[in-house]
Design an enzyme around this catalytic site. Structure first.
Site, PDB file in Angstrom:
ATOM      1  N   ARG A 283      -2.678  -1.200   7.355  1.00 53.49           N
ATOM      2  CA  ARG A 283      -4.039  -0.884   6.928  1.00 53.49           C
ATOM      3  C   ARG A 283      -4.517   0.426   7.538  1.00 53.49           C
ATOM      4  O   ARG A 283      -5.264   1.173   6.910  1.00 53.49           O
ATOM      5  CB  ARG A 283      -4.977  -2.030   7.288  1.00 53.49           C
ATOM      6  CG  ARG A 283      -4.692  -3.272   6.466  1.00 53.49           C
ATOM      7  CD  ARG A 283      -5.755  -4.319   6.637  1.00 53.49           C
ATOM      8  NE  ARG A 283      -5.507  -5.439   5.735  1.00 53.49           N
ATOM      9  CZ  ARG A 283      -4.813  -6.513   6.044  1.00 53.49           C
ATOM     10  NH1 ARG A 283      -4.278  -6.625   7.240  1.00 53.49           N
ATOM     11  NH2 ARG A 283      -4.631  -7.484   5.174  1.00 53.49           N
TER      12      ARG A 283
ATOM     13  N   HIS B 178      -9.397  -7.042  11.413  1.00 51.37           N
ATOM     14  CA  HIS B 178      -8.873  -7.687  10.204  1.00 51.37           C
ATOM     15  C   HIS B 178      -7.431  -7.233  10.051  1.00 51.37           C
ATOM     16  O   HIS B 178      -7.157  -6.042   9.979  1.00 51.37           O
ATOM     17  CB  HIS B 178      -9.690  -7.258   8.980  1.00 51.37           C
ATOM     18  CG  HIS B 178      -9.048  -7.590   7.666  1.00 51.37           C
ATOM     19  ND1 HIS B 178      -8.719  -8.869   7.286  1.00 51.37           N
ATOM     20  CD2 HIS B 178      -8.676  -6.799   6.638  1.00 51.37           C
ATOM     21  CE1 HIS B 178      -8.181  -8.850   6.090  1.00 51.37           C
ATOM     22  NE2 HIS B 178      -8.134  -7.603   5.662  1.00 51.37           N
TER      23      HIS B 178
ATOM     24  N   ASP C 235      -9.324 -13.891   6.786  1.00 48.63           N
ATOM     25  CA  ASP C 235      -8.246 -14.342   7.692  1.00 48.63           C
ATOM     26  C   ASP C 235      -8.564 -15.761   8.192  1.00 48.63           C
ATOM     27  O   ASP C 235      -7.674 -16.607   8.304  1.00 48.63           O
ATOM     28  CB  ASP C 235      -8.125 -13.424   8.923  1.00 48.63           C
ATOM     29  CG  ASP C 235      -8.138 -11.956   8.564  1.00 48.63           C
ATOM     30  OD1 ASP C 235      -7.252 -11.219   8.998  1.00 48.63           O
ATOM     31  OD2 ASP C 235      -9.066 -11.543   7.838  1.00 48.63           O
TER      32      ASP C 235
ATOM     33  N   ARG D 161      -7.740 -18.276   5.611  1.00 48.51           N
ATOM     34  CA  ARG D 161      -6.285 -18.526   5.570  1.00 48.51           C
ATOM     35  C   ARG D 161      -5.883 -19.438   6.729  1.00 48.51           C
ATOM     36  O   ARG D 161      -5.060 -20.350   6.572  1.00 48.51           O
ATOM     37  CB  ARG D 161      -5.518 -17.194   5.663  1.00 48.51           C
ATOM     38  CG  ARG D 161      -5.663 -16.329   4.422  1.00 48.51           C
ATOM     39  CD  ARG D 161      -4.761 -15.087   4.480  1.00 48.51           C
ATOM     40  NE  ARG D 161      -4.891 -14.331   3.229  1.00 48.51           N
ATOM     41  CZ  ARG D 161      -5.259 -13.055   3.148  1.00 48.51           C
ATOM     42  NH1 ARG D 161      -5.508 -12.357   4.230  1.00 48.51           N
ATOM     43  NH2 ARG D 161      -5.354 -12.459   1.978  1.00 48.51           N
TER      44      ARG D 161
END
Ligand code: 6V0
Length: 333
Positions: A105, A192, A165, A168
Site C-alpha cells: 500500500r 490498515h 480488517d 475480517r
C-alpha cells in the site's frame, strides 16, 4: 410537483427536514460498491458521484438510477467537476490508483498524493462543513493528506482504516467458533494492512472474554494459531485482489456502517483512522493517523478509546506510527 403530475399540489410541498447528501469521489469498483450499499441502506437523500472518466461515470449513474422503481427515492447526480458535491454532509474519497497484485500500500502513496492535491481542496471548498471519509490507499497517510489539504478539524477527517480488517478478524474468529460475526467483538488497530495489530485481549463473544476459553478448549489454540489468524486477516485483501483483481463488497459494507454511525449520530465505536498523536506513547509531535477504536457521531470523531495494550502491542503501534510519520514528512504538506 412537476407540470403534468396528476396529483393536485398543496400549499406546502417543501421538504420538512434537511436532506442528507453523500458524495463519492471515484466511481470505480470500491466507490460504486460504497454508493450502492449506501443507496440500499437508505442512508442518503442525494448521492453525488464524481469520476475523471465521464462515460464510465454516466454509465454508473444511469445504472443506479434505473433501479429507482425498487428503492426509496434518492436523487443521483454525477459530474467530473467537484461542483456536483456542493453542500455534502459526507464526502467519501475512493479515487486513486488501484493496488496491483503484490504491490504494498505504501508504494501507491506518491501516485495518490498527486490525485488528492487535485481532489480535496475543491471538495472542501464546496462543502466546508462536511465529514471527509478517506478510503483510497495507503489510507492512513492519505487521511493525513486529506486533513492537511482540507484545512478541516481532525475530528471531521476520518480514514476507513482497520474497520474492514477488524471485520475480517471477526469473521475468522466467528468461523472458528461457529457463531455469528456480529456477536464477536475483536479489534485490529494501527496501520490498515501489513503492520496492523490484532488485539487478542479484545476478543469477546456475546460480551464474554474469549481468549482464555479459546485456549482452554482448543489444544491447538496457541501463539502460532493466533499469528496464523492475524496473517490470514492481513493477507485477506491480497488474496481477494489476487483472485478477482480488486476488493469491493466488504469495503462497501464497511464504509456504509461508518456512514450510518456518522450521519445518524449513532455514537457507535469503530476502529478507524484518527489523529493518533499522544495515544499509547505516540509522540505529540507526530501528527499521524492510525486506527484506534473511536466513537463516531454526526460531528465526526467524538472520542478515542485508550486501550489496555500489552507492551508488545503498544510497541508495534509506535513502530507503525514512526514509519507512517516518516512517510508523511516526505510529502512536505
Ligand atoms: P478503481 O476501480 O481503479 O477506481 C478508481 C477510480 O478513481 C477510477 O474510476 C478512476 O477513474 C477514478 N479517478 C482517478 N482520478 C480521479 C480524479 N482526479 N477524480 C475523480 N476520480 C478519479 O479502483 P478501486 O475502486 O478498486 O480502488 C480505489 C481505492 O480504494 C484504491 O486506492 C484502493 O487501494 C482503495 N481501497 C481501500 C480499501 C480500504 O480498506 N481502505 C479497501 C479496498 C480498496
Amino acid at each position: 410537483v412537476a407540470d403534468g403530475c396528476p396529483l393536485t399540489p398543496t400549499s406546502s410541498s417543501a421538504p420538512h427536514r434537511r436532506l442528507t447528501k453523500v458524495s463519492v469521489i471515484g466511481a470505480g469498483n470500491v466507490g460504486m460498491a460504497i454508493a450502492q450499499t449506501i443507496l440500499t441502506q437508505n442512508l442518503a437523500d442525494e448521492i453525488a458521484l464524481v469520476d475523471a472518466l465521464p462515460d464510465k461515470l454516466r454509465g454508473e449513474a444511469l445504472d443506479l438510477q434505473h433501479a429507482a422503481a425498487f428503492l426509496p427515492r434518492v436523487r443521483i447526480v454525477s459530474g467530473t467537476d467537484a461542483a456536483v458535491t456542493k453542500n455534502s454532509d459526507l464526502v467519501v474519497v475512493t479515487a486513486g490508483a488501484r493496488q496491483i497484485a503484490g504491490e504494498t500500500r505504501l508504494n501507491l502513496l506518491q501516485r495518490n498524493v498527486a490525485l488528492y492535491r487535485k481532489i480535496v481542496p475543491p471538495v472542501a471548498e464546496h462543502s466546508p462543513d462536511a465529514l471527509l471519509l478517506v478510503v483510497s490507499n495507503p489510507v492512513d497517510v492519505l487521511t493525513y493528506v486529506a486533513w492537511k489539504l482540507s484545512g478541516f478539524p481532525a475530528s471531521r477527517v476520518i480514514g476507513s482504516g482497520t474497520n474492514l480488517d477488524s471485520s475480517r478478524f471477526r469473521f475468522l474468529v466467528a468461523e472458528h467458533l461457529d457463531v455469528s460475526a456480529q456477536d464477536v467483538q475483536a479489534y485490529m488497530v494501527g496501520e490498515h494492512g501489513d503492520s496492523s495489530v490484532a488485539i487478542w485481549s479484545s476478543i469477546s463473544v456475546g460480551g464474554m472474554p474469549a481468549l482464555k476459553s479459546l485456549r482452554d478448549s482448543h489444544r491447538s489454540f496457541d501463539e502460532a494459531a493466533l499469528e496464523g489468524i492475524r496473517r490470514a486477516v492481513v493477507g485477506g485483501a491480497y488474496e481477494v485482489i489476487g483472485l478477482k483483481g480488486y476488493t469491493s463488497w466488504a469495503i462497501g459494507y464497511s464504509v456504509a456502517s461508518l456512514a450510518a454511525s456518522l450521519l445518524r449520530d449513532q455514537r457507535r465505536v469503530h476502529p478507524v483512522s484518527v489523529l493518533a498523536a499522544g495515544f499509547h506513547g505516540i509522540s505529540d509531535g507526530h501528527e499521524v493517523f492510525l486506527s484506534l477504536p473511536a466513537r463516531l457521531g454526526r460531528a465526526g470523531v467524538l472520542g478515542v478509546a485508550e486501550m489496555d495494550l500489552t507492551e508488545a502491542e503498544a510497541a508495534q503501534l509506535r513502530r507503525s506510527a514512526k514509519t507512517l510519520w516518516e512517510n508523511c514528512q516526505l510529502l512536505g504538506l
